[in-house]
Design a protein around this motif. Structure first.
Motif, PDB file in Angstrom:
ATOM      1  N   PHE A 167       0.814  -1.211   0.000  1.00  0.00           N
ATOM      2  CA  PHE A 167       0.000   0.000   0.000  1.00  0.00           C
ATOM      3  C   PHE A 167       0.849   1.263   0.000  1.00  0.00           C
ATOM      4  O   PHE A 167       0.477   2.256  -0.609  1.00  0.00           O
ATOM      5  N   GLU A 168       1.947   1.231   0.731  1.00  0.00           N
ATOM      6  CA  GLU A 168       2.826   2.402   0.855  1.00  0.00           C
ATOM      7  C   GLU A 168       4.271   1.921   0.815  1.00  0.00           C
ATOM      8  O   GLU A 168       4.799   1.420   1.801  1.00  0.00           O
ATOM      9  N   PRO A 169       4.944   2.079  -0.343  1.00  0.00           N
ATOM     10  CA  PRO A 169       6.303   1.555  -0.491  1.00  0.00           C
ATOM     11  C   PRO A 169       7.301   2.076   0.548  1.00  0.00           C
ATOM     12  O   PRO A 169       8.196   1.348   0.963  1.00  0.00           O
ATOM     13  N   VAL A 170       7.143   3.304   0.999  1.00  0.00           N
ATOM     14  CA  VAL A 170       8.060   3.854   1.996  1.00  0.00           C
ATOM     15  C   VAL A 170       7.922   3.095   3.314  1.00  0.00           C
ATOM     16  O   VAL A 170       8.865   3.038   4.107  1.00  0.00           O
ATOM     17  N   TRP A 171       6.765   2.500   3.541  1.00  0.00           N
ATOM     18  CA  TRP A 171       6.541   1.741   4.759  1.00  0.00           C
ATOM     19  C   TRP A 171       7.540   0.585   4.873  1.00  0.00           C
ATOM     20  O   TRP A 171       7.833   0.122   5.974  1.00  0.00           O
ATOM     21  N   GLY A 172       8.084   0.132   3.775  1.00  0.00           N
ATOM     22  CA  GLY A 172       9.046  -0.971   3.793  1.00  0.00           C
ATOM     23  C   GLY A 172      10.220  -0.706   4.715  1.00  0.00           C
ATOM     24  O   GLY A 172      10.679  -1.605   5.423  1.00  0.00           O
ATOM     25  N   VAL A 173      10.693   0.535   4.749  1.00  0.00           N
ATOM     26  CA  VAL A 173      11.818   0.891   5.629  1.00  0.00           C
ATOM     27  C   VAL A 173      11.394   0.759   7.090  1.00  0.00           C
ATOM     28  O   VAL A 173      12.121   0.180   7.910  1.00  0.00           O
ATOM     29  N   VAL A 174      10.227   1.271   7.409  1.00  0.00           N
ATOM     30  CA  VAL A 174       9.728   1.189   8.785  1.00  0.00           C
ATOM     31  C   VAL A 174       9.461  -0.275   9.146  1.00  0.00           C
ATOM     32  O   VAL A 174       9.767  -0.713  10.264  1.00  0.00           O
ATOM     33  N   ALA A 175       8.903  -1.038   8.221  1.00  0.00           N
ATOM     34  CA  ALA A 175       8.616  -2.450   8.469  1.00  0.00           C
ATOM     35  C   ALA A 175       9.895  -3.225   8.776  1.00  0.00           C
ATOM     36  O   ALA A 175       9.904  -4.072   9.670  1.00  0.00           O
ATOM     37  N   VAL A 176      10.966  -2.928   8.063  1.00  0.00           N
ATOM     38  CA  VAL A 176      12.241  -3.610   8.320  1.00  0.00           C
ATOM     39  C   VAL A 176      12.708  -3.325   9.748  1.00  0.00           C
ATOM     40  O   VAL A 176      13.150  -4.233  10.465  1.00  0.00           O
ATOM     41  N   VAL A 177      12.586  -2.087  10.183  1.00  0.00           N
ATOM     42  CA  VAL A 177      13.003  -1.722  11.541  1.00  0.00           C
ATOM     43  C   VAL A 177      12.111  -2.417  12.583  1.00  0.00           C
ATOM     44  O   VAL A 177      12.612  -3.011  13.552  1.00  0.00           O
ATOM     45  N   LEU A 178      10.787  -2.370  12.399  1.00  0.00           N
ATOM     46  CA  LEU A 178       9.872  -2.969  13.366  1.00  0.00           C
ATOM     47  C   LEU A 178      10.006  -4.487  13.415  1.00  0.00           C
ATOM     48  O   LEU A 178      10.002  -5.087  14.497  1.00  0.00           O
ATOM     49  N   ILE A 179      10.153  -5.117  12.272  1.00  0.00           N
ATOM     50  CA  ILE A 179      10.310  -6.572  12.250  1.00  0.00           C
ATOM     51  C   ILE A 179      11.677  -6.955  12.806  1.00  0.00           C
ATOM     52  O   ILE A 179      11.815  -7.965  13.504  1.00  0.00           O
ATOM     53  N   GLY A 180      12.685  -6.130  12.542  1.00  0.00           N
ATOM     54  CA  GLY A 180      14.005  -6.362  13.141  1.00  0.00           C
ATOM     55  C   GLY A 180      13.931  -6.302  14.659  1.00  0.00           C
ATOM     56  O   GLY A 180      14.555  -7.109  15.356  1.00  0.00           O
ATOM     57  N   LEU A 181      13.161  -5.374  15.198  1.00  0.00           N
ATOM     58  CA  LEU A 181      12.960  -5.274  16.640  1.00  0.00           C
ATOM     59  C   LEU A 181      12.263  -6.523  17.168  1.00  0.00           C
ATOM     60  O   LEU A 181      12.640  -7.066  18.207  1.00  0.00           O
ATOM     61  N   TRP A 182      11.259  -7.009  16.445  1.00  0.00           N
ATOM     62  CA  TRP A 182      10.554  -8.222  16.849  1.00  0.00           C
ATOM     63  C   TRP A 182      11.509  -9.409  16.888  1.00  0.00           C
ATOM     64  O   TRP A 182      11.509 -10.192  17.853  1.00  0.00           O
ATOM     65  N   ILE A 183      12.337  -9.549  15.860  1.00  0.00           N
ATOM     66  CA  ILE A 183      13.299 -10.657  15.803  1.00  0.00           C
ATOM     67  C   ILE A 183      14.291 -10.560  16.961  1.00  0.00           C
ATOM     68  O   ILE A 183      14.598 -11.561  17.619  1.00  0.00           O
ATOM     69  N   TYR A 184      14.787  -9.352  17.230  1.00  0.00           N
ATOM     70  CA  TYR A 184      15.730  -9.165  18.332  1.00  0.00           C
ATOM     71  C   TYR A 184      15.088  -9.543  19.667  1.00  0.00           C
ATOM     72  O   TYR A 184      15.690 -10.260  20.472  1.00  0.00           O
ATOM     73  N   CYS A 185      13.864  -9.062  19.909  1.00  0.00           N
ATOM     74  CA  CYS A 185      13.185  -9.362  21.169  1.00  0.00           C
ATOM     75  C   CYS A 185      12.881 -10.856  21.292  1.00  0.00           C
ATOM     76  O   CYS A 185      12.999 -11.433  22.380  1.00  0.00           O
ATOM     77  N   PHE A 186      12.514 -11.489  20.198  1.00  0.00           N
ATOM     78  CA  PHE A 186      12.249 -12.927  20.214  1.00  0.00           C
ATOM     79  C   PHE A 186      13.519 -13.684  20.589  1.00  0.00           C
ATOM     80  O   PHE A 186      13.504 -14.539  21.481  1.00  0.00           O
ATOM     81  N   ALA A 187      14.628 -13.358  19.935  1.00  0.00           N
ATOM     82  CA  ALA A 187      15.896 -14.045  20.217  1.00  0.00           C
ATOM     83  C   ALA A 187      16.366 -13.774  21.649  1.00  0.00           C
ATOM     84  O   ALA A 187      16.845 -14.680  22.339  1.00  0.00           O
ATOM     85  N   LYS A 188      16.244 -12.540  22.104  1.00  0.00           N
ATOM     86  CA  LYS A 188      16.676 -12.182  23.466  1.00  0.00           C
ATOM     87  C   LYS A 188      15.814 -12.910  24.503  1.00  0.00           C
ATOM     88  O   LYS A 188      16.330 -13.394  25.515  1.00  0.00           O
ATOM     89  N   ALA A 189      14.519 -12.997  24.273  1.00  0.00           N
ATOM     90  CA  ALA A 189      13.638 -13.684  25.211  1.00  0.00           C
ATOM     91  C   ALA A 189      13.989 -15.164  25.295  1.00  0.00           C
ATOM     92  O   ALA A 189      14.018 -15.740  26.388  1.00  0.00           O
ATOM     93  N   ARG A 190      14.268 -15.783  24.157  1.00  0.00           N
ATOM     94  CA  ARG A 190      14.677 -17.193  24.169  1.00  0.00           C
ATOM     95  C   ARG A 190      15.956 -17.366  24.963  1.00  0.00           C
ATOM     96  O   ARG A 190      16.099 -18.316  25.730  1.00  0.00           O
ATOM     97  N   GLN A 191      16.892 -16.428  24.788  1.00  0.00           N
ATOM     98  CA  GLN A 191      18.163 -16.491  25.509  1.00  0.00           C
ATOM     99  C   GLN A 191      17.927 -16.356  27.023  1.00  0.00           C
ATOM    100  O   GLN A 191      18.482 -17.114  27.817  1.00  0.00           O
ATOM    101  N   ILE A 192      17.099 -15.408  27.429  1.00  0.00           N
ATOM    102  CA  ILE A 192      16.817 -15.200  28.853  1.00  0.00           C
ATOM    103  C   ILE A 192      16.166 -16.447  29.451  1.00  0.00           C
ATOM    104  O   ILE A 192      16.557 -16.914  30.526  1.00  0.00           O
ATOM    105  N   GLU A 193      15.175 -17.005  28.746  1.00  0.00           N
ATOM    106  CA  GLU A 193      14.492 -18.183  29.261  1.00  0.00           C
ATOM    107  C   GLU A 193      15.419 -19.390  29.316  1.00  0.00           C
ATOM    108  O   GLU A 193      15.354 -20.194  30.245  1.00  0.00           O
ATOM    109  N   ARG A 194      16.312 -19.518  28.359  1.00  0.00           N
ATOM    110  CA  ARG A 194      17.291 -20.609  28.363  1.00  0.00           C
ATOM    111  C   ARG A 194      18.241 -20.475  29.553  1.00  0.00           C
ATOM    112  O   ARG A 194      18.540 -21.448  30.242  1.00  0.00           O
ATOM    113  N   GLN A 195      18.697 -19.248  29.819  1.00  0.00           N
ATOM    114  CA  GLN A 195      19.588 -19.010  30.960  1.00  0.00           C
ATOM    115  C   GLN A 195      18.884 -19.293  32.277  1.00  0.00           C
ATOM    116  O   GLN A 195      19.484 -19.847  33.196  1.00  0.00           O
ATOM    117  N   ARG A 196      17.609 -18.926  32.379  1.00  0.00           N
ATOM    118  CA  ARG A 196      16.859 -19.181  33.607  1.00  0.00           C
ATOM    119  C   ARG A 196      16.685 -20.674  33.830  1.00  0.00           C
ATOM    120  O   ARG A 196      16.777 -21.156  34.954  1.00  0.00           O
TER     121      ARG A 196
END
Length: 136
Positions: A94-123
């Motif tokens: 719908f909005e091609p410029v949104w692709g840049v924002v989507a990359v940042v937001l999805i990157g944040l989701w991936i980082y939080c997912f990986a960090k949460a798995r790491q925290i739970e594994r350590q616990r």
């Protein structure tokens, strides 16, 4: 008969909120940030296009982000969350410029997912409840 101050007799027991795991906590934060970004994205697309499908698509994805938040308390809750991330990326249609924002937001989701798995594994390795609050 009046009760002495500080007496717990007759008082309702405090309802204890279930402990949130790192996965639920971090992905809830991410969903909230994404929903806020998408609301601004809906306003921006309305301002640029003045056409109803684009802002409505953004608002539908916001609704899905909010509706999937309660599912994050389940062990499989990240799967619907991942599905919504695909929809966040699809808004680029719908909005091609949104692709840049989507990359940042999805990157944040991936980082939080990986960090949460790491925290739970350590616990788990430390013999603690992986669903307990991080650092507690």
């Amino acid at each position: 008969m009046t009760e002495a101050p500080g007496s717990t007799e007759g008082a309702r027991p405090a309802r204890r909120r279930p402990a949130r795991g790192a996965m639920e906590a971090l992905l809830r934060i991410t969903h909230t940030l994404q929903a806020a970004g998408l609301l601004f994205g809906a306003l921006a697309t309305w301002g640029v296009t003045r056409d109803w499908p684009a802002p409505v698509a953004f608002l539908v994805v916001v609704a899905l982000l909010v509706l999937t938040m309660p599912l994050l308390s389940r062990p499989w809750g990240w799967i619907p969350s991942l599905g919504v991330q695909v929809l966040v990326a699809a808004l680029t249609w719908f909005e091609p410029v949104w692709g840049v924002v989507a990359v940042v937001l999805i990157g944040l989701w991936i980082y939080c997912f990986a960090k949460a798995r790491q925290i739970e594994r350590q616990r788990r390795a430390a013999g603690l409840d992986p669903r307990g609050a991080p650092g507690a």
